[in-house]
Design an enzyme around this catalytic site. Sequence first.
Site, PDB file in Angstrom:
ATOM      1  N   ARG A 209     -24.912  -2.546   8.513  1.00  0.00           N
ATOM      2  CA  ARG A 209     -24.850  -3.919   8.118  1.00  0.00           C
ATOM      3  C   ARG A 209     -24.879  -4.821   9.344  1.00  0.00           C
ATOM      4  O   ARG A 209     -25.065  -6.183   9.364  1.00  0.00           O
ATOM      5  CB  ARG A 209     -23.299  -4.124   7.743  1.00  0.00           C
ATOM      6  CG  ARG A 209     -22.598  -5.537   7.567  1.00  0.00           C
ATOM      7  CD  ARG A 209     -21.461  -5.257   6.627  1.00  0.00           C
ATOM      8  NE  ARG A 209     -21.276  -5.201   5.384  1.00  0.00           N
ATOM      9  CZ  ARG A 209     -20.650  -5.241   4.493  1.00  0.00           C
ATOM     10  NH1 ARG A 209     -19.547  -5.557   4.902  1.00  0.00           N
ATOM     11  NH2 ARG A 209     -20.739  -4.982   3.194  1.00  0.00           N
TER      12      ARG A 209
ATOM     13  N   GLU B 198     -18.259  -5.663  11.126  1.00  0.00           N
ATOM     14  CA  GLU B 198     -19.297  -4.710  12.144  1.00  0.00           C
ATOM     15  C   GLU B 198     -20.382  -5.779  12.820  1.00  0.00           C
ATOM     16  O   GLU B 198     -20.614  -5.471  13.866  1.00  0.00           O
ATOM     17  CB  GLU B 198     -20.062  -3.720  11.153  1.00  0.00           C
ATOM     18  CG  GLU B 198     -19.274  -2.616  10.945  1.00  0.00           C
ATOM     19  CD  GLU B 198     -18.208  -2.817   9.546  1.00  0.00           C
ATOM     20  OE1 GLU B 198     -18.352  -4.129   9.020  1.00  0.00           O
ATOM     21  OE2 GLU B 198     -17.512  -2.125   9.278  1.00  0.00           O
TER      22      GLU B 198
ATOM     23  N   LYS C 296       0.811  -1.312   0.054  1.00  0.00           N
ATOM     24  CA  LYS C 296      -0.174   0.038   0.030  1.00  0.00           C
ATOM     25  C   LYS C 296       0.873   1.175   0.039  1.00  0.00           C
ATOM     26  O   LYS C 296       1.647   1.394   0.779  1.00  0.00           O
ATOM     27  CB  LYS C 296      -0.714  -0.179   1.193  1.00  0.00           C
ATOM     28  CG  LYS C 296      -2.107   0.941   1.426  1.00  0.00           C
ATOM     29  CD  LYS C 296      -2.925   0.750   2.453  1.00  0.00           C
ATOM     30  CE  LYS C 296      -4.414   0.797   2.065  1.00  0.00           C
ATOM     31  NZ  LYS C 296      -5.295   0.404   3.176  1.00  0.00           N
TER      32      LYS C 296
HETATM   33  C1  TPP Z   1     -18.352  -2.500   5.524  1.00  0.00           C
HETATM   34  C2  TPP Z   1     -17.302  -1.547   5.649  1.00  0.00           C
HETATM   35  N1  TPP Z   1     -16.627  -1.215   6.842  1.00  0.00           N
HETATM   36  C3  TPP Z   1     -15.502  -0.364   6.748  1.00  0.00           C
HETATM   37  C4  TPP Z   1     -15.040   0.240   5.693  1.00  0.00           C
HETATM   38  C5  TPP Z   1     -14.261   1.244   5.672  1.00  0.00           C
HETATM   39  N2  TPP Z   1     -12.720   0.758   4.743  1.00  0.00           N
HETATM   40  C6  TPP Z   1     -12.871   1.499   3.607  1.00  0.00           C
HETATM   41  S1  TPP Z   1     -11.370   0.914   2.988  1.00  0.00           S
HETATM   42  C7  TPP Z   1     -11.039  -0.163   4.375  1.00  0.00           C
HETATM   43  C8  TPP Z   1      -9.786  -0.936   4.545  1.00  0.00           C
HETATM   44  C9  TPP Z   1      -9.771  -2.364   3.285  1.00  0.00           C
HETATM   45  O1  TPP Z   1      -8.753  -2.869   3.504  1.00  0.00           O
HETATM   46  P1  TPP Z   1      -8.626  -3.727   2.330  1.00  0.00           P
HETATM   47  O2  TPP Z   1      -9.687  -4.665   1.588  1.00  0.00           O
HETATM   48  O3  TPP Z   1      -7.165  -4.627   2.568  1.00  0.00           O
HETATM   49  O4  TPP Z   1      -8.118  -2.937   0.946  1.00  0.00           O
HETATM   50  P2  TPP Z   1      -6.757  -1.850   0.718  1.00  0.00           P
HETATM   51  O5  TPP Z   1      -7.105  -0.555   1.265  1.00  0.00           O
HETATM   52  O6  TPP Z   1      -5.537  -2.524   1.568  1.00  0.00           O
HETATM   53  O7  TPP Z   1      -6.345  -1.880  -0.707  1.00  0.00           O
HETATM   54  C10 TPP Z   1     -12.113   0.094   5.236  1.00  0.00           C
HETATM   55  C11 TPP Z   1     -12.007  -0.541   6.652  1.00  0.00           C
HETATM   56  C12 TPP Z   1     -15.658  -0.181   4.498  1.00  0.00           C
HETATM   57  N3  TPP Z   1     -15.495   0.735   3.207  1.00  0.00           N
HETATM   58  N4  TPP Z   1     -16.955  -0.962   4.545  1.00  0.00           N
HETATM   59 MG    MG Z   2      -5.119  -4.391   2.244  1.00  0.00          MG
END
Ligand code: TPP
Ligand code: MG
Length: 601
Positions: A360, A332, A247
């Site tokens: 959710r 969640e 990242k």
């Molecule tokens: C249900 C839900 N909870 C929290 C979020 C907030 N959120 C957006 S991106 C993220 C992290 C995602 O991590 P990953 O899937 O590993 O993707 P990366 O950003 O590392 O590419 C979170 C927690 C969300 N979008 N949806």
């Molecule tokens: Mg990730």
Amino acid sequence: MTTTPLTHIVDPHRLKSLPANEIPALAGQIRHFLVEKVCRAGGHLGPNLGVVELTIALHRVFDSPRDRIIFDTGHQSYVHKILTGRQQEFDSLRVAGGLAGYPQRAESEHDHVENSHASTSLAWADGLAKAQQLRGETDRRVVAVIGDGALTGGLAWESLNNLGGSGRPVIVVLNDNGRSYDPTIGGLAEHLGALRSGAASGRNLFHTMGFLYLGPIDGHDVRATETALRHARELNQPVVVHCVTEKGRGYTHAENDEADRMHGIGVLNPATGTGKAGGAPSWTSLFGRHITELAETRPDLVALTAAMLRPVGLHRFAQRFPDRIFDVGIAEQHAVTSAAGLAMGGLHPVVCLYATFLNRAIDQVLMDVALHQLPVTFVLDRAGITGPDGPSHHGVWDLALLGQVPGMRVASPRDPVELAALLAEAVDDPGPTALRFPKAAAGPAIKARNRMDGMDVLYRGEHTPLDVLIVSAGVLAEPALQAAALLEQDGLGVTVVDPRWLLPINPTLVHLAARHRLVVTVEDGVRTGGLGTALAQACGAAGVRTPVDNLGVPPAFLDHGARGDILAACGLDAESIAEAARANLGSTPVPHPSRLEGVLQ
Ligand SMILES: Cc1ncc(C[n+]2csc(CCOP(=O)(O)OP(=O)(O)O)c2C)c(N)n1
Ligand SMILES: [Mg+2]
Ligand SMILES: CC(=O)[C@@H](O)[C@H](O)COP(=O)(O)O
């Protein structure tokens, strides 16, 4: 070696025809483009820097849009947008009417899933693959790009269960950078770590679940990634392609950002990686301070986050009370029901989520927390219109949803003083409570004229008889007071009251309504089923005939834009509130445009 200009890549076909030896230069151009455009507009920089080579490989191997590429959460789809003809639109990134920060079908045939809530991509892929099978579309593929963080979500596991061993040709591209915002937690994270390091060779979790597994692949090596994806395409089976990425890769300030690798940034100077500091404190930071102070004298207080420790303001609490903070991953539902367990075990959990992500876990709020009447406090940040993240991020449903939960009390502070007071009241409550506040800087204190049965009378006009009672929820006290001043100029007798605890309806509010000719309620949430609806029902039940005009967000999916502009478009600014009162009292016939069906596109 010639370098094809990025501007030449106007669609995936041009990309496919690019000589392999020009790909590294293209990746460099894309990184430069991302840093320049996202630092200027704000948005998701780190996640997109991490998928440059992966997205190039995806579009060189698969034939989008015939092959559907589904981005989980969608915040990492900027490179996909760059490669599918939208480079020119990045100057309008996340601006009203401009390029969305997530996939959007109206923008491109290459975009499919618009929902920015994590962990849905595998279910989408399963459904699409079933449809393709039933329609005899055997030459098409469905590719789900899911992050290691999103894979910690329960829906993703429901989908793995359905896809594993199904024979459906779904390619699950696991974009594993080891992080959500923070490093990803839990048993899955450990397993992925072992796979990344090669310490878990042989059969792994995915094999056991009925998938073929290719990996770990260096997701920054386009050639290796392309080879793996081509192989996966030909397998014609459910397969996991485990791509290891970084990242924030390629931009030093993101690589060095220990907090979250510049997951989501505001406007920054690309040279320094820094933005404007200072300004009024956010609701989030004030909450973080207050909950930490409260916990000093309340050993029963524990806090939970769903992979968003810093975004919900709990990092200070976590540093001070490392044994009383629980990060459950992007889960969640687990957060809520495990909080019910914590409460049943004698503690008072504070579950901190963005309001939109509570959607959710409503069943868990209802059937685990409320059915058992447990002392759980929900702190809902980003409640109401959020702005740049678009329709699935506006936190506008929580008030209407929680209003249906027996025994749930919902508060919304109008200013920092009330935040501290209401939070203290919430964690003292033996039953379920919720506190909601917006994505904004907290304004100055708004002093009450007097308190009446737990509600704050903010304004009582000079004119009598009493004409209009404005009931404002949370921060909308400010435009409500401004509207009162406008109505006073019309010679109307106005009262403004902040219920503090919005739901259930305070009976004294019904008595106040009975003493006015009109009630106008103002809430930063859907107007169907929230504060206004509940007050109208309470008045009806009490035989109070005062009409209630409830102003709020229309039950619609609202595009991205500036929070203030969207609130005004919903009729939640001072002029519109005053106009609604006048229209209802008959002095001006024309309702606010937002009240007409379909006005908000
Ligand atoms: C249900 C839900 N909870 C929290 C979020 C907030 N959120 C957006 S991106 C993220 C992290 C995602 O991590 P990953 O899937 O590993 O993707 P990366 O950003 O590392 O590419 C979170 C927690 C969300 N979008 N949806
Ligand atoms: Mg990730
Ligand atoms: C994609 C996602 O869900 C989060 O990254 C969200 O965009 C964060 O929103 P804030 O910028 O309001 O923290």
